[in-house]
Each structure stands twice: as structure tokens, then as C-alpha cells.
Enzyme design. Structure first.
Site, PDB file in Angstrom:
ATOM      1  N   GLU A 123       0.850  -1.197   0.025  1.00 17.44           N
ATOM      2  CA  GLU A 123       0.083  -0.028   0.024  1.00 17.44           C
ATOM      3  C   GLU A 123       0.907   1.218  -0.022  1.00 17.44           C
ATOM      4  O   GLU A 123       0.541   2.118  -0.857  1.00 17.44           O
ATOM      5  CB  GLU A 123      -0.861  -0.109   1.210  1.00 17.44           C
ATOM      6  CG  GLU A 123      -2.131  -1.045   1.265  1.00 17.44           C
ATOM      7  CD  GLU A 123      -2.982  -0.537   0.044  1.00 17.44           C
ATOM      8  OE1 GLU A 123      -3.287   0.494  -0.213  1.00 17.44           O
ATOM      9  OE2 GLU A 123      -3.718  -1.498  -0.446  1.00 17.44           O
ATOM     10  N   ARG A 164      -9.436   5.207  -7.139  1.00 16.97           N
ATOM     11  CA  ARG A 164      -8.967   4.886  -5.986  1.00 16.97           C
ATOM     12  C   ARG A 164      -9.993   4.883  -4.636  1.00 16.97           C
ATOM     13  O   ARG A 164     -10.891   5.909  -4.870  1.00 16.97           O
ATOM     14  CB  ARG A 164      -7.791   5.945  -5.528  1.00 16.97           C
ATOM     15  CG  ARG A 164      -6.441   5.755  -6.588  1.00 16.97           C
ATOM     16  CD  ARG A 164      -5.742   4.663  -6.402  1.00 16.97           C
ATOM     17  NE  ARG A 164      -5.131   4.272  -7.637  1.00 16.97           N
ATOM     18  CZ  ARG A 164      -4.542   2.963  -7.707  1.00 16.97           C
ATOM     19  NH1 ARG A 164      -4.396   2.264  -6.893  1.00 16.97           N
ATOM     20  NH2 ARG A 164      -3.757   2.741  -9.005  1.00 16.97           N
ATOM     21  N   ASN A 215       0.951   4.248  -3.034  1.00 18.15           N
ATOM     22  CA  ASN A 215       0.969   5.473  -2.876  1.00 18.15           C
ATOM     23  C   ASN A 215       1.755   6.273  -3.553  1.00 18.15           C
ATOM     24  O   ASN A 215       1.739   7.332  -4.091  1.00 18.15           O
ATOM     25  CB  ASN A 215       0.890   5.973  -1.109  1.00 18.15           C
ATOM     26  CG  ASN A 215      -0.523   5.874  -0.686  1.00 18.15           C
ATOM     27  OD1 ASN A 215      -1.528   5.303  -1.306  1.00 18.15           O
ATOM     28  ND2 ASN A 215      -0.640   6.209   0.499  1.00 18.15           N
TER      29      ASN A 215
END
Length: 147
Positions: A48, A109, A52
Site C-alpha cells: 500500500e 482509488r 501511494n
């Protein structure tokens, strides 16, 4: 506390590298003899953080921008994985870590990246400077079974 082992990794902000990073973190963390769940938690949180960087930090740049990962673990089983970029930075960290908040105007997202990282770690800290980049520090304790 004294570090037992540490690693440093630098790679390009390309989505093809997400699986590679998951494997590296898994191999590094495996030295602590974690449970499958602990291993998966670490891989998910790091994945994750890397996503990002790729999606948000370098969104207006090429996919040849660097992402840096450092890892360390300690005698008590604490692991610290740090994911850092030199991207656009985060203007308002408290807003960015709010569940469902996203800067993605395309709607692909979920705005759950930081929430996922936090839920799979014991502690997460985010520091950022606009125009300079962001650092995410993920702390997870690997609890060895008592023999």
C-alpha cells in the site's frame, strides 16, 4: 535497542515493482520466523505504501522516479519498514490519512491506503514536506511462539 539486521532498497516507481517489493519484504521479514498472517500483514502494508508513491507522489512525473525502502528488525521482534519518495509531498497529512479521502479525481482509488497500512501494522507514522516527498514508517512486532 540494537538492530539485528537491516536492509536498504531503491527502485523505480513503476507498478511492476510492487510484487518485487512484496517479495523482498517477505524474505527480509521471514528471518524472524513470522506466522503466515504476520508475513501477509507486512507485505500488504508495504504494498500500500509503495502504491501511494507510484500513484500519488510522482503522479505528474515519469515512472523513472526513485522509491526508497529501509528495513530493520530488533531483538524483541519489532520490525520497522520505512517507505520514502521524493515526490510532491502531502499538504495535509491528517486529511490524507482519513479513511475514504483521496486526491484521485478519476474515481479509481478508494482512499483507504493509509487506513489499510495502519490496520496491518502496530504503528504507522507519516511525515511529508510539500515538493520534497513523503516518508511512511511501518512498525510491526513479530511475536515468536514460546518454546
Amino acid at each position: 535497542a540494537k538492530v539485528i539486521n537491516e536492509m536498504t532498497l531503491e527502485f523505480l516507481s513503476q507498478s511492476r515493482n510492487e510484487g518485487f517489493v512484496r517479495a523482498v519484504v517477505a524474505c527480509f521479514t521471514a528471518q524472524l520466523d513470522p506466522t503466515i498472517n504476520e508475513l501477509e500483514d507486512s507485505k500488504t502494508a508495504v504494498s500500500e505504501a509503495v502504491t501511494n508513491c507510484i500513484v500519488h507522489a510522482y503522479r505528474d512525473k515519469s515512472d523513472y522516479c526513485p522509491i526508497y525502502i529501509t528495513g530493520a528488525y530488533y531483538p524483541d521482534g519489532k520490525t520497522v519498514i520505512t517507505v520514502r519518495d521524493k515526490g510532491c509531498g502531502i499538504e495535509d497529512i491528517s486529511k490524507a490519512v482519513t479513511p475514504l479521502y483521496t486526491t484521485d479525481t478519476g474515481g479509481e482509488r478508494s482512499g483507504m491506503g493509509f487506513t489499510i497500512m495502519e490496520s496491518f501494522c502496530d504503528k504507522m507514522t507519516v511525515s511529508s514536506r510539500v515538493g520534497k516527498g513523503t516518508t511512511v514508517r511501518l512498525v510491526k512486532k513479530i511475536v515468536r511462539p514460546q518454546s
